[in-house]
Design a protein around this motif. Sequence first.
Motif, PDB file in Angstrom:
ATOM      1  N   TYR A  81       0.844  -1.185   0.000  1.00 35.89           N
ATOM      2  CA  TYR A  81       0.000   0.000   0.000  1.00 35.89           C
ATOM      3  C   TYR A  81       0.885   1.242   0.000  1.00 35.89           C
ATOM      4  CZ  TYR A  81      -3.974   3.009   0.824  1.00 35.89           C
ATOM      5  OH  TYR A  81      -4.933   3.962   0.683  1.00 35.89           O
ATOM      6  N   PHE A  84       0.196   5.833   1.787  1.00 37.83           N
ATOM      7  CA  PHE A  84       0.333   6.540   3.055  1.00 37.83           C
ATOM      8  C   PHE A  84       1.257   7.748   2.853  1.00 37.83           C
ATOM      9  CE2 PHE A  84      -0.604   2.260   4.865  1.00 37.83           C
ATOM     10  CZ  PHE A  84      -1.783   2.610   5.514  1.00 37.83           C
ATOM     11  N   PRO A  85       1.089   8.821   3.632  1.00 37.92           N
ATOM     12  CA  PRO A  85       1.964   9.992   3.476  1.00 37.92           C
ATOM     13  C   PRO A  85       3.452   9.661   3.618  1.00 37.92           C
ATOM     14  CG  PRO A  85       0.118  10.522   4.905  1.00 37.92           C
ATOM     15  CD  PRO A  85       0.052   9.038   4.641  1.00 37.92           C
ATOM     16  N   SER A  86       3.787   8.635   4.392  1.00 37.48           N
ATOM     17  CA  SER A  86       5.189   8.261   4.592  1.00 37.48           C
ATOM     18  C   SER A  86       5.752   7.463   3.420  1.00 37.48           C
ATOM     19  CB  SER A  86       5.322   7.441   5.870  1.00 37.48           C
ATOM     20  OG  SER A  86       4.590   6.227   5.738  1.00 37.48           O
TER      21      SER A  86
END
Length: 87
Positions: A81, A84-86
Amino acid sequence: YVLDVRNLSKPVMAGGHSGRTDAIDHNLYVVGDLVYQANYRAGLNILQIQDISAAKFIESGYFDVYPDSNSNNFNGAWSNYPFFPSG
């Protein structure tokens, strides 16, 4: 395989990409010019799109989660995935 589906009534096959292992590619996600794919026994594979119209990719990185084998069996990485912002 890469399909051009801009015209849904006339899809065009742009080409295909063969990876470095026999592991099964699945659950591909595109973020920018990177394709993140789960490869069961070969783990996470990241491809950089060079020319999408000709199905040209180069391997940008990978993380092997099943080092004993890269065969085409259904254990190892089931998905990834990259949204995510990271990263």
